[in-house]
Scaffold this motif. Sequence first.
Motif, PDB file in Angstrom:
ATOM      1  N   TRP A  98      10.373  26.019 -14.468  1.00 44.61           N
ATOM      2  CA  TRP A  98      11.545  26.784 -14.903  1.00 44.61           C
ATOM      3  C   TRP A  98      11.732  27.224 -16.629  1.00 44.61           C
ATOM      4  N   GLU A 121      13.264  33.093 -17.694  1.00 41.03           N
ATOM      5  CA  GLU A 121      13.534  34.050 -17.207  1.00 41.03           C
ATOM      6  C   GLU A 121      14.620  33.532 -15.768  1.00 41.03           C
ATOM      7  N   ARG A 122      13.785  32.765 -15.400  1.00 41.98           N
ATOM      8  CA  ARG A 122      14.488  31.422 -13.771  1.00 41.98           C
ATOM      9  C   ARG A 122      15.674  30.452 -14.643  1.00 41.98           C
ATOM     10  N   THR A 124      18.359  33.294 -14.784  1.00 40.41           N
ATOM     11  CA  THR A 124      19.215  33.564 -13.789  1.00 40.41           C
ATOM     12  C   THR A 124      19.719  32.544 -13.586  1.00 40.41           C
ATOM     13  N   GLU A 159      16.297  35.693  -5.956  1.00 36.44           N
ATOM     14  CA  GLU A 159      16.209  35.129  -6.329  1.00 36.44           C
ATOM     15  C   GLU A 159      17.049  34.316  -6.191  1.00 36.44           C
ATOM     16  N   LEU A 170      19.670  31.006  -6.485  1.00 38.99           N
ATOM     17  CA  LEU A 170      19.936  29.848  -7.008  1.00 38.99           C
ATOM     18  C   LEU A 170      21.403  29.294  -7.304  1.00 38.99           C
TER      19      LEU A 170
END
Length: 166
Positions: free
Chosen positions: A94, A97-98, A101, A154, A156
């Motif tokens: 993680w 940026e993730r 997001t 992606e 999420l």
Amino acid sequence: MTRVRDDGRPGEYFTWSEMQTTSTGLPNVAPRSARHNLRRLCHVVLDPLRRIVGPVRVNSGYRSLAVNTAVGGSRTSVHMRGLAADIVALSSAWPAERVATLLAQSPRELVPFDQVILYASGFVHVGLVEGTPRRQLLYSSGGRYTAWTPPEDEDLSHLWTDASGL
């Protein structure tokens, strides 16, 4: 409405010490109104996020005026009202940026964030507001802020369903 915890913690996974941490050496104790906001921040953002990404380090939660000035924070920073946290997920799965997001893809009704800022230095700012949230997404590098759009490769958003605790 934020459920008031009765075990002396602002959130399921977070302590008052974490939410008031500062490296400045200055006193940084949140007043009652900011403590209420920190509970809300934990309940609607940080605890559900922690359920998804695992352990999260709070670099900055509440900031007194003196702490905010010392760290070069904005004069109108919502940190001073207990409505924001700068965070880092500790899992390498993680990166910042993730995490940003994931927050950007959160359902508006579950995670009513006002602002998510992805910092080039590797952390994420998430802030709430007492009014209608803007859901503003920004990127910051070298003191400059620009609009940020999360990558589209992606999805999420489904992770919030189980993590919300609702």
